[in-house]
Design a protein around this motif. Structure first.
Motif, PDB file in Angstrom:
ATOM      1  N   ALA A  53      31.537  29.909  31.018  1.00 24.38           N
ATOM      2  CA  ALA A  53      31.453  31.208  31.659  1.00 24.38           C
ATOM      3  C   ALA A  53      31.894  31.015  33.117  1.00 24.38           C
ATOM      4  O   ALA A  53      31.946  30.124  33.671  1.00 24.38           O
ATOM      5  N   GLN A  54      32.357  32.465  33.609  1.00 23.79           N
ATOM      6  CA  GLN A  54      32.574  32.233  35.072  1.00 23.79           C
ATOM      7  C   GLN A  54      31.708  31.934  36.051  1.00 23.79           C
ATOM      8  O   GLN A  54      30.153  32.037  35.728  1.00 23.79           O
ATOM      9  N   THR A  55      31.931  31.212  36.995  1.00 17.24           N
ATOM     10  CA  THR A  55      31.099  30.815  38.118  1.00 17.24           C
ATOM     11  C   THR A  55      30.291  31.796  38.647  1.00 17.24           C
ATOM     12  O   THR A  55      30.629  33.018  38.620  1.00 17.24           O
ATOM     13  N   GLY A  56      28.747  31.722  38.866  1.00 13.00           N
ATOM     14  CA  GLY A  56      28.057  32.684  39.323  1.00 13.00           C
ATOM     15  C   GLY A  56      27.470  33.764  38.206  1.00 13.00           C
ATOM     16  O   GLY A  56      26.884  34.711  38.592  1.00 13.00           O
TER      17      GLY A  56
ATOM     18  N   PRO B  64      25.282  37.277  30.092  1.00 13.02           N
ATOM     19  CA  PRO B  64      25.922  37.013  28.810  1.00 13.02           C
ATOM     20  C   PRO B  64      25.793  35.812  28.602  1.00 13.02           C
ATOM     21  O   PRO B  64      25.551  35.396  26.984  1.00 13.02           O
ATOM     22  N   ILE B  65      26.031  34.698  29.268  1.00 12.01           N
ATOM     23  CA  ILE B  65      25.777  33.255  29.015  1.00 12.01           C
ATOM     24  C   ILE B  65      24.527  32.899  28.561  1.00 12.01           C
ATOM     25  O   ILE B  65      24.416  31.827  27.492  1.00 12.01           O
ATOM     26  N   GLN B  66      23.575  33.491  29.273  1.00 16.67           N
ATOM     27  CA  GLN B  66      22.285  33.140  28.981  1.00 16.67           C
ATOM     28  C   GLN B  66      21.937  33.739  27.369  1.00 16.67           C
ATOM     29  O   GLN B  66      21.158  33.229  26.764  1.00 16.67           O
ATOM     30  N   LEU B  67      22.310  35.125  27.188  1.00 15.86           N
ATOM     31  CA  LEU B  67      22.039  35.647  25.933  1.00 15.86           C
ATOM     32  C   LEU B  67      22.379  34.849  24.685  1.00 15.86           C
ATOM     33  O   LEU B  67      21.792  34.463  23.791  1.00 15.86           O
TER      34      LEU B  67
ATOM     35  N   VAL C 190      32.006  33.387  27.277  1.00  8.77           N
ATOM     36  CA  VAL C 190      31.638  34.729  27.404  1.00  8.77           C
ATOM     37  C   VAL C 190      32.757  35.186  28.356  1.00  8.77           C
ATOM     38  O   VAL C 190      32.919  36.370  28.637  1.00  8.77           O
ATOM     39  N   ALA C 191      33.784  34.335  28.734  1.00  7.41           N
ATOM     40  CA  ALA C 191      34.948  34.818  29.264  1.00  7.41           C
ATOM     41  C   ALA C 191      36.100  33.758  29.176  1.00  7.41           C
ATOM     42  O   ALA C 191      35.778  32.452  28.873  1.00  7.41           O
ATOM     43  N   PRO C 192      37.419  34.056  29.034  1.00  8.81           N
ATOM     44  CA  PRO C 192      38.555  33.077  28.871  1.00  8.81           C
ATOM     45  C   PRO C 192      38.523  32.223  30.208  1.00  8.81           C
ATOM     46  O   PRO C 192      38.086  32.434  31.253  1.00  8.81           O
ATOM     47  N   ALA C 193      38.550  30.791  29.593  1.00 10.72           N
ATOM     48  CA  ALA C 193      38.329  29.582  30.684  1.00 10.72           C
ATOM     49  C   ALA C 193      39.492  30.072  31.595  1.00 10.72           C
ATOM     50  O   ALA C 193      40.668  30.328  31.490  1.00 10.72           O
ATOM     51  N   GLY C 194      38.965  30.271  33.082  1.00 20.12           N
ATOM     52  CA  GLY C 194      39.791  29.920  34.088  1.00 20.12           C
ATOM     53  C   GLY C 194      39.946  31.382  34.452  1.00 20.12           C
ATOM     54  O   GLY C 194      40.575  31.796  35.714  1.00 20.12           O
ATOM     55  N   ARG C 195      39.229  32.508  33.989  1.00 18.91           N
ATOM     56  CA  ARG C 195      39.339  33.906  34.574  1.00 18.91           C
ATOM     57  C   ARG C 195      38.400  34.103  35.532  1.00 18.91           C
ATOM     58  O   ARG C 195      37.307  33.334  35.871  1.00 18.91           O
ATOM     59  N   THR C 196      38.810  34.886  36.686  1.00 14.57           N
ATOM     60  CA  THR C 196      38.008  34.958  37.989  1.00 14.57           C
ATOM     61  C   THR C 196      37.207  36.210  37.698  1.00 14.57           C
ATOM     62  O   THR C 196      37.320  36.896  36.671  1.00 14.57           O
TER      63      THR C 196
END
Length: 432
Positions: free
Chosen positions: A46-49, A27-30, A210-216
């Motif tokens: 974006a989430q790590t990984g 998603p972050i690449q898109l 692509v995801a809320p900051a801090g979301r795992t």
């Protein structure tokens, strides 16, 4: 858009992407790649990984190839900054994998290794320079590199790069890079105060989240065990011995604490190594390599290993000590469940850490499953506690302000405390 072909990348780069086994963009690449190709300044969260390196690396390479220029002696066309040696090396390795059959060169510079070899390599110029701030400024002071030729600036793990421990170095570096440039910031978290500071480095940026900051990551199962601090060592040993075939990362707050814990585990028959700021670059590289190759199955680390380190197969992350900065928890447990895999994150929480634990739950927005022990009352972490807990009025203490180097957990950067510089007035060697 469902594949890399639809993002606007050149045919040569698409071929390299396919050779590296990339089937579909994340998603972050898109969202990020088309914007970077357009030349927009960008803040990517974006989430790590989830593939942030390719999100900025692929379009950056594409733009450099399209310009059809050569780097000037001692110059660089693109500068990528990262907070730790390991992350710099990982970024460089990832970019190199996309550059086969192209004339572009990637050079990485970090502390802890001879600066003379780096000076020699930079004398010819490089298309992409990946660096830690401390060593980069050492090279600038020696007139070994000219940042005035760089038209692209990328800050990876931007929240830590803009932390107070880096801000002075970053301001200086930013002033040396061309002002007419494209600037990209990528990170898994972006606290409000850091977000405001970041705006000063960007020109009409696009924010991609692509995801809320801090979301795992969704595939990480999280548990917490409440216990006294003195009971943690034996409990962790029992956990690790029950998973002899697992690959685990164990996080401590301090360098000395990490080394003591590693020795305790090793003496008890656990194949363990350690990585922290008191280790040389060769020792740090060897420890990561040993974990990758299965020579050890437990790596005890400070937060120097919490950001961007991609070690496939890590099944468990143990927070032996909770981090002082809640965002660091997100990065720590992001070392597992990478590339779609599943993983477990286990926190060991002492009564004096309950304040830190509550801050983590607030940040990630979920209640972590209690696996054992009783939840200590907030009064257990009163104003006497050195970290977290309640203030003198009995009210929950908020997050501590960012300290110099707080997010790194490891004095790995030249821009750290004045006290350290006074202790080592003649030491010109950067530890970044």
């Amino acid at each position: 858009m469902t594949d890399f072909q639809s993002l606007g990348l050149s045919d040569n780069l698409l071929h390299a992407v396919a050779e590296n086994g990339y089937d579909a963009p994340t998603p972050i690449q898109l969202k990020a790649i088309p914007l970077v190709l357009e030349g927009r300044d960008l803040m990517g969260l974006a989430q790590t990984g989830t593939g942030k390196t390719a999100a900025f690396g692929l379009p950056l390479i594409d733009r450099l190839l399209d310009e059809d220029k050569r780097a000037q002696p001692k110059g660089t066309r693109a500068l990528i900054l990262a907070p730790t040696r390991e992350l710099v090396n990982q970024i460089a390795k990832s970019l190199i994998s996309f550059l086969k059959k192209t004339p572009l060169r990637v050079t990485s510079v970090v502390g802890g290794v001879s600066i003379n070899g780096q000076i020699k390599r930079l004398s010819k110029g490089t298309d992409i320079l990946v660096a830690t701030p401390g060593r980069l400024l050492d090279l600038v002071d020696r007139r070994a590199v000219d940042l005035g030729t760089a038209t692209y600036l990328v800050l990876d793990e931007a929240d830590q790069m803009l932390d107070l421990g880096f801000i002075h170095a970053l301001r200086r570096i930013s002033g040396l890079v061309k002002q007419d440039r494209q600037t990209l910031l990528f990170s898994a978290t972006m606290p409000k105060q850091i977000n405001e500071l970041a705006q000063s480095y960007l020109n009409e940026p696009v924010r991609v989240e692509v995801a809320p900051a801090g979301r795992t990551a969704d595939k990480i199962t999280q548990y917490v065990h409440f216990m006294d601090q003195k009971a943690k060592g034996d409990f962790l040993l029992e956990q690790l011995q029950s998973k002899p075939d697992g690959m685990s990362l164990v996080f401590c707050r301090t360098k000395h604490g990490a080394e003591r814990l590693m020795r305790k585990l090793s003496q008890s028959g656990v194949a363990a190594g350690s990585i922290h700021g008191n280790k040389s670059q060769g020792q740090r590289d060897r420890a990561i390599r040993d974990l990758r190759e299965g020579k050890i199955n437990v790596l005890v680390a400070t937060d120097v290993a919490a950001r961007g380190i991609d070690i496939p197969g890590v099944s468990h992350v143990y927070n032996f000590e909770l981090p002082e900065v809640a965002e660091a928890y997100v990065h720590r447990i992001g070392r597992t469940a990478r590339a779609g895999a599943e993983g477990e994150a286990v926190a060991l929480c002492a009564p004096e850490e309950i304040g830190l634990f509550r801050q983590i739950e607030k940040l990630i927005g979920i209640d972590i499953t209690i696996a054992s022990g009783d939840v200590p009352p907030m009064s257990a972490a009163t104003g006497r506690s050195k970290r977290g807990g309640n203030n003198r009025n009995g009210k929950p203490a908020g997050k501590k302000p960012f300290r110099k180097g707080a997010a790194s957990g490891d004095n790995d950067n030249r821009a750290n405390s004045r006290q350290q510089r006074r202790r080592r007035p003649n030491n010109r060697k950067s530890a970044a």
